[in-house]
Design a protein around this motif. Structure first.
Motif: not given
Length: 261
Positions: A45-66, A251-258
């Motif tokens: 809800n706070v990311l700019p429109d040009d950034v999509e959020l993708a969350l990695i679900c580790y095994p054994g929880r949520e959508a991968r509970f089984g 997360c979305t700000l450039p690292v200085p010097g990059a």
């Protein structure tokens, strides 16, 4: 657009709270020990429109509970690598908090070794440098063989389990099992001396977290050949609620010097 969960060919699951298929970049997040995707979902809800959020679900929880928990560190890393490889069609930033910071670092190193497009930046949060993690005081991190009572107490003290969950014995058991499994995986991690990455690296760390900020900065710096920045933020391991909600900005700000990409 409604949230989606995409199952990759390797079995990994990617949760997109607000799909933005035409966004220019993707912020990919990896959770902490015993955690899932829920603490990061509001970031969409706070990311700019040009950034999509993708969350990695580790095994054994949520959508991968089984799905069985990862048993050793390389299993978890390889699971994440498979998930991230499916997201490399657009420029992306990789973020990891606590245990997720080491998973994220090792994921970038493995992607570079495989010749797969690495992220445009790596942002790690709440984690000491991977080669120093065994120097964290024993009282600050529980062990996988600790009692259930000790693990619940640790989660409560850290703010990792809500009062609503703490009041439900079945949910507490799930939280304990999840934490215990992730602790066992973390305990199997062995940093390979000389491991480095080439991408810009930003380190975020709380003023009241376990290790002195100066040490955290000093030990992370040699792990990248790219631009580097370390930022001390208010609060403890999870900062303050306000700081946590604004982490996507770091997360979305450039690292200085990059170099611009």
């Amino acid at each position: 657009m409604r949230a989606t969960i995409v199952q990759t060919s390797g079995g990994a699951a990617v949760h997109r709270p607000r799909p933005r298929p035409h966004a220019e970049r993707v912020l990919v997040c990896l959770s902490y020990c015993g955690g899932g995707t829920a603490p990061f979902r509001q970031w969409a809800n706070v990311l700019p429109d040009d950034v999509e959020l993708a969350l990695i679900c580790y095994p054994g929880r949520e959508a991968r509970f089984g799905t069985p928990f990862a048993r050793v560190w390389t299993d978890l890393r390889d699971d994440v690598v498979r998930a991230v490889r499916g997201l490399t069609g657009r420029p992306y930033i990789l973020f990891g908090h606590s245990m997720g910071s080491w998973v994220a670092f090792e994921t970038v190193a493995e992607l570079e070794r495989l010749g797969v497009a690495p992220p445009e930046a790596l942002v790690v949060s709440g984690g000491v440098a991977p080669h120093r993690r065994r120097e964290v005081p024993a009282e600050a991190v529980p062990r996988s063989d600790d009692s259930a009572e000790a693990l619940v107490r640790w989660m409560r003290d850290l703010g990792q389990v809500s009062p609503a969950i703490a009041a439900e014995p079945e949910l507490v058991k799930i939280a304990v099992d999840l934490l215990r499994a992730d602790l066992a995986v973390s305990e199997s991690y062995r940093f390979v001396p000389g491991s480095r990455i080439s991408v810009p690296l930003r380190v975020l760390y709380g003023t009241e977290d376990v290790a002195p900020f100066a040490d955290v900065e000093r030990h992370w710096r040699p792990l990248t050949d790219g631009a580097f920045q370390a930022v001390e933020l208010p609060g403890g391991h999870f900062y303050t609620p306000e700081v946590w909600s604004r982490l996507p900005e770091w997360c979305t700000l450039p690292v200085p010097g990059a170099a611009a990409r």
